[in-house]
Design a protein around this motif. Structure first.
Motif, PDB file in Angstrom:
ATOM      1  N   TYR A  32       0.849  -1.207   0.000  1.00 53.88           N
ATOM      2  CA  TYR A  32       0.000   0.000   0.000  1.00 53.88           C
ATOM      3  C   TYR A  32       0.879   1.251   0.000  1.00 53.88           C
ATOM      4  N   ALA A  37      -0.587   5.752  -3.854  1.00 51.26           N
ATOM      5  CA  ALA A  37      -0.731   7.092  -4.443  1.00 51.26           C
ATOM      6  C   ALA A  37      -1.001   6.996  -5.946  1.00 51.26           C
ATOM      7  N   ARG A  38      -0.280   6.097  -6.646  1.00 52.88           N
ATOM      8  CA  ARG A  38      -0.473   5.960  -8.093  1.00 52.88           C
ATOM      9  C   ARG A  38      -1.866   5.379  -8.389  1.00 52.88           C
ATOM     10  N   TYR A  40      -4.515   5.422  -6.379  1.00 54.31           N
ATOM     11  CA  TYR A  40      -5.550   6.393  -5.979  1.00 54.31           C
ATOM     12  C   TYR A  40      -5.666   7.488  -7.038  1.00 54.31           C
TER      13      TYR A  40
ATOM     14  N   GLU B  57       0.371  10.980  -9.562  1.00 52.24           N
ATOM     15  CA  GLU B  57       0.163  10.369  -8.244  1.00 52.24           C
ATOM     16  C   GLU B  57      -0.629  11.317  -7.353  1.00 52.24           C
ATOM     17  N   LYS B  58      -1.424  10.707  -6.495  1.00 46.32           N
ATOM     18  CA  LYS B  58      -2.218  11.516  -5.565  1.00 46.32           C
ATOM     19  C   LYS B  58      -2.285  10.741  -4.244  1.00 46.32           C
ATOM     20  N   ALA B  59      -1.836  11.324  -3.158  1.00 46.82           N
ATOM     21  CA  ALA B  59      -1.826  10.628  -1.867  1.00 46.82           C
ATOM     22  C   ALA B  59      -3.253  10.432  -1.361  1.00 46.82           C
ATOM     23  N   PRO B  60      -3.616   9.228  -1.080  1.00 52.84           N
ATOM     24  CA  PRO B  60      -4.958   9.002  -0.520  1.00 52.84           C
ATOM     25  C   PRO B  60      -5.018   9.492   0.927  1.00 52.84           C
ATOM     26  N   PRO B  61      -6.211   9.685   1.472  1.00 54.23           N
ATOM     27  CA  PRO B  61      -6.299  10.114   2.878  1.00 54.23           C
ATOM     28  C   PRO B  61      -5.627   9.097   3.804  1.00 54.23           C
ATOM     29  N   TYR B  63      -6.442   7.981   6.689  1.00 52.54           N
ATOM     30  CA  TYR B  63      -7.317   6.990   7.343  1.00 52.54           C
ATOM     31  C   TYR B  63      -7.621   5.790   6.446  1.00 52.54           C
ATOM     32  N   LEU B  64      -7.425   5.976   5.101  1.00 56.06           N
ATOM     33  CA  LEU B  64      -7.811   4.883   4.187  1.00 56.06           C
ATOM     34  C   LEU B  64      -6.990   3.621   4.445  1.00 56.06           C
ATOM     35  N   LYS B  65      -5.690   3.817   4.690  1.00 53.09           N
ATOM     36  CA  LYS B  65      -4.843   2.646   4.935  1.00 53.09           C
ATOM     37  C   LYS B  65      -5.305   1.905   6.201  1.00 53.09           C
ATOM     38  N   ARG B  67      -8.223   1.912   7.463  1.00 52.12           N
ATOM     39  CA  ARG B  67      -9.518   1.274   7.193  1.00 52.12           C
ATOM     40  C   ARG B  67      -9.317  -0.062   6.471  1.00 52.12           C
ATOM     41  N   ILE B  68      -8.397  -0.028   5.489  1.00 54.05           N
ATOM     42  CA  ILE B  68      -8.136  -1.262   4.721  1.00 54.05           C
ATOM     43  C   ILE B  68      -7.508  -2.338   5.621  1.00 54.05           C
TER      44      ILE B  68
END
Lengths: 194, 273
Positions: A32, A37-38, A40, B57-61, B63-65, B67-68
């Motif tokens: 992850y 990031a890629r 998402y 690329e875009k960093a996810p929030p 909390y998502l990690k 949650r997963i």
């Protein structure tokens, strides 16, 4: 026993999939951190909705966790596999959302069915360095607009050639030709890179 | 569709952009293992995969990690539960099997016991039936004996009754050919108008014959009954004298079995008054 962060960090994607197949949650965490990031970014580009993109990512990593041994058995290109899985899920969600918004377009939406890029075969050869990504993006940018736009509408918009033709108000044959030529040009550019 | 037309569908196929009919046609063709199209598929799939990589690329929030990972952990937990559940199910199946075997043993034992009991009961019932039959026979014999004894007792009572009478007339009977040694006596109670007859030394009669006693009154024989004799030729009987003309004599003849309405056979005894 879990592995240390350092041990995990140096492992290849393939090795992380092998660890995940043994239900090592640290491997999933590392995968992850490496690619979220890629992935998402891809989901967000397709859906343009952070909440839906998060759902896609969550669904994707859960799928990877549950099916890690499938990838391990195939020994393909992990990131290429993940990107195609992510794209397919995002397109599925996009189609579902658009069906909700325009019920009258239900029949034509059938044509949007993705040919389900076969996840059991991974003939892709992605070198996932920053430099490579930049060069691929540059190759796409180098395409004439008339070729790049229908390709992007198909890949990121989940539209069929027929729908693209309607959307751009161009003959279907023209769209078909432009997509084919554009894809061929991209292929040639990628061959030159390698 | 020409082969070149099919091959031209491949780029759009790898973008997920074919209409359904074209998609089916191409997939049908690819299943046949066309080498040129498979090469083109590999090439164009690679291009499609690269397209995905062109995205920024875009960093996810954050909390998502979490949650997963939390969901993954919750996926693991059910597997533990599943293992326990499977263990429990296996244990239940084993217990059920054990219980089934136990029941089979119990039922088998009960069936065997039932067979043995039925056999024993059957044998016992057969024995009891035999004993019952024997007892019935014995009871019949006893009843017969009692009946005979009662008859004998009544006869004795009748004899005693006659003999106890205060007025007795004795008439003696003498033997005649073919039984000269035979003799008899009639004890006649005139008060009771009954009599006892006792015979001695009479020869054994043939099986189809009986001795019959007659009262001769007014010169005519009147039946006074048949009587049996024992091995020594002795016979005893009681009889009613009745009313009618004067009694002249008593006689005994040998008649057919059961007696005759009028004397037909030889006379063995005769006693006149």
């Amino acid at each position: 026993m879990g592995k240390t962060q350092e041990e995990i960090a140096v492992k290849s994607d393939g090795a992380l999939f092998a660890e995940m197949a043994k239900k090592q949650a640290e491997a999933l965490s590392a995968l992850y951190d490496r690619h979220a990031a890629r992935l998402y970014g891809l989901a967000l580009k397709i859906l343009k909705d952070p909440a839906l993109a998060e759902d896609v990512l969550q669904d994707l990593f859960l799928y990877l966790w549950q099916n890690a041994e499938k990838f391990e058995a195939r020994r393909g290109q992990p990131l290429a596999w993940m990107m195609i899985l992510c794209r397919n899920r995002a397109i599925d969600k996009l189609r579902a959302r658009e069906k909700r918004q325009s019920r009258s377009a239900a029949i034509s939406d059938q044509a949007l069915a993705l040919p389900s890029v076969d996840e059991s075969e991974s003939p892709f050869a992605i070198v996932h360095s920053k430099e490579t990504f930049t060069r691929i993006a540059a190759a796409l940018d180098a395409l004439p607009n008339e070729q790049r736009t229908p390709i992007e509408l198909a890949f990121f918009g989940g539209l069929s050639q027929t729908e693209i033709a309607e959307k751009l108000q161009l003959p279907l044959g023209t769209i078909k030709t432009r997509i084919r030529l554009g894809m061929q040009k991209l292929s040639d550019l990628l061959k030159d890179m390698s | 569709m020409e082969h070149s037309d099919l091959k031209n569908l491949i780029p759009a196929y790898c973008l997920g952009a074919l209409d359904e009919a074209e998609k089916v046609m191409l997939e049908t063709h690819l299943k046949k293992g066309c080498p040129a199209c498979q090469t083109a598929m590999a090439e164009m799939s690679g291009v499609a995969a690269h397209l995905a990589s062109t995205v920024e690329e875009k960093a996810p929030p954050v909390y998502l990690k979490n949650r997963i990972l939390a969901q993954v952990q919750s996926e693991k937990s059910p597997s533990v539960v599943r293992v326990i559940k499977e263990d429990l199910e296996a244990a239940a199946v084993r217990a059920l099997e054990k219980s089934r075997r136990l029941w089979i043993c119990v039922i088998g034992a009960l069936a065997l016991a039932a067979v043995i009991l039925i056999f024993l009961f059957t044998r016992e019932i057969a024995q009891l039936k035999n004993e019952l039959a024997a007892l019935r026979t014995q009871a019949q014999l006893q009843a017969q004996l009692v009946n005979e004894l009662q008859q004998q007792l009544h006869e004795k009572e009748r004899i005693l009754n006659v003999m106890q009478s205060p007025q007795i007339r004795l008439v003696e009977l003498r033997g005649r050919e073919p039984a000269l040694a035979a003799e008899g006596r009639v004890f006649w109670s005139t008060s009771e108008n009954k009599a006892v007859f006792i015979a001695r030394n009479l020869p054994a009669p043939a099986a189809d014959k009986d001795y019959q006693l007659w009262i001769i009154r007014g010169g005519q024989p009147v039946d006074a009954g048949v009587f049996a004799i024992d091995e020594e030729g002795t016979g005893v009987t009681t009889f009613e004298i009745g009313v009618g003309p004067e009694v002249n004599a008593f006689a005994v003849t040998l008649e057919k079995k059961g007696g005759a309405p009028a004397p037909e056979g030889d006379m063995y005894l005769l006693g006149t008054i």
